[in-house]
Design a protein around this motif. Structure first.
Motif, short mmCIF file in Angstrom:
data_model
loop_
_atom_site.label_atom_id
_atom_site.label_comp_id
_atom_site.label_asym_id
_atom_site.label_seq_id
_atom_site.Cartn_x
_atom_site.Cartn_y
_atom_site.Cartn_z
N MET A 1 0.83 -1.18 0.00
CA MET A 1 0.00 0.00 0.00
C MET A 1 0.88 1.24 0.00
O MET A 1 0.99 1.94 0.99
CB MET A 1 -0.89 0.01 1.22
N THR A 2 1.52 1.48 -1.09
CA THR A 2 2.37 2.65 -1.20
C THR A 2 1.63 3.73 -1.94
O THR A 2 0.69 3.48 -2.69
CB THR A 2 3.68 2.32 -1.92
N LEU A 3 2.07 4.91 -1.75
CA LEU A 3 1.45 6.08 -2.33
C LEU A 3 1.83 6.19 -3.80
O LEU A 3 2.99 6.00 -4.16
CB LEU A 3 1.93 7.30 -1.55
N ALA A 4 0.89 6.49 -4.66
CA ALA A 4 1.16 6.61 -6.09
C ALA A 4 1.97 7.87 -6.38
O ALA A 4 2.83 7.86 -7.24
CB ALA A 4 -0.14 6.62 -6.88
N GLU A 5 1.70 8.93 -5.65
CA GLU A 5 2.41 10.19 -5.87
C GLU A 5 3.64 10.24 -4.98
O GLU A 5 3.62 9.75 -3.86
CB GLU A 5 1.52 11.38 -5.52
N PRO A 6 4.74 10.84 -5.46
CA PRO A 6 5.92 10.96 -4.59
C PRO A 6 5.63 11.89 -3.43
O PRO A 6 4.91 12.87 -3.56
CB PRO A 6 6.99 11.55 -5.52
N THR A 7 6.21 11.57 -2.27
CA THR A 7 5.96 12.39 -1.08
C THR A 7 6.89 13.60 -1.03
O THR A 7 6.71 14.47 -0.21
CB THR A 7 6.14 11.56 0.20
N THR A 8 7.88 13.63 -1.89
CA THR A 8 8.81 14.75 -1.90
C THR A 8 8.58 15.60 -3.15
O THR A 8 9.47 15.79 -3.96
CB THR A 8 10.26 14.25 -1.85
N ALA A 9 7.37 16.04 -3.36
CA ALA A 9 7.03 16.85 -4.52
C ALA A 9 7.72 18.20 -4.43
O ALA A 9 7.99 18.70 -3.35
CB ALA A 9 5.52 17.04 -4.58
N VAL A 10 8.01 18.77 -5.59
CA VAL A 10 8.65 20.08 -5.64
C VAL A 10 7.77 21.13 -4.96
O VAL A 10 8.22 21.92 -4.16
CB VAL A 10 8.96 20.48 -7.10
N LEU A 79 -7.62 11.24 7.24
CA LEU A 79 -8.34 11.26 5.96
C LEU A 79 -7.43 10.88 4.80
O LEU A 79 -7.86 10.22 3.85
CB LEU A 79 -8.97 12.63 5.72
N THR A 80 -6.17 11.29 4.86
CA THR A 80 -5.23 10.93 3.80
C THR A 80 -4.94 9.43 3.84
O THR A 80 -4.84 8.79 2.79
CB THR A 80 -3.93 11.74 3.91
N ALA A 138 3.75 10.64 8.42
CA ALA A 138 2.78 9.94 9.28
C ALA A 138 1.87 9.04 8.44
O ALA A 138 1.59 7.90 8.83
CB ALA A 138 1.95 10.96 10.07
N VAL A 139 1.43 9.54 7.29
CA VAL A 139 0.58 8.75 6.40
C VAL A 139 1.32 7.51 5.90
O VAL A 139 0.79 6.40 5.93
CB VAL A 139 0.08 9.60 5.21
N ASP A 140 2.55 7.69 5.46
CA ASP A 140 3.33 6.56 4.95
C ASP A 140 3.59 5.52 6.02
O ASP A 140 3.51 4.31 5.76
CB ASP A 140 4.66 7.06 4.36
N LYS A 141 3.89 5.97 7.24
CA LYS A 141 4.12 5.04 8.35
C LYS A 141 2.86 4.23 8.63
O LYS A 141 2.91 3.02 8.83
CB LYS A 141 4.57 5.81 9.58
#
Length: 155
Positions: A1-10, A79-80, A138-141
């Protein structure tokens, strides 16, 4: 269950967490007073620079507005998590009048995130990038925990 969008967006405003946090802020504007404000302006209260933090006394009771921001931050995390995993994550926060406490997010019968809070009267982030980063962390964890124990999370 990984995020589709990168968490380090510009642009920190493009992270899923920041989109949810902005939506929560805008949802409170029942009369349209904030319609002309940019998303970054709406999140201005979450930004507390190191200099501003130094000006806040070490021992102080948290202001109700600060407590509301802490709750809103973790509501946005929950919610995220729901958007990322498809499972509802409920935040629970217990805070002493001195600004110490704990926040826990649960999904099903699983605690997906837990954090001790201290010095809540100084709650804030250096900039929008740090706000976005901490929220997505927090969401990724939590998503990792759900992926590890999917049966408990779904219970």
């Amino acid at each position: 269950m990984t995020l589709a969008e990168p968490t380090t967006a510009v642009d920190p405003m493009t992270s899923p967490f920041m989109k949810v946090l902005v939506a929560l802020q805008r949802a409170e504007d029942a009369y349209g007073v904030w319609e002309g404000k940019s998303d970054a302006e709406l999140l201005r209260d979450f930004i507390v620079t190191k200099e501003q933090r130094r000006e806040i006394p070490i021992i102080s009771d948290p202001d109700p507005d600060v407590l509301a921001r802490v709750e809103k931050f973790y509501q946005a995390v929950g919610l995220t998590i729901e958007r990322v995993t498809g499972l509802m994550a409920s935040p629970m926060m217990k805070m002493s009048h001195e600004g110490f406490g704990r926040v826990v997010l649960t999904t099903g019968k699983l605690v997906v995130y837990s954090k001790s809070l201290r010095d809540v009267h100084r709650f804030g982030f250096d900039d929008l990038a740090k706000l976005s980063s901490e929220g997505m962390k927090a969401v990724d964890k939590a998503a990792e925990t759900i992926a590890t124990y999917p049966e408990v999370a779904a219970a």
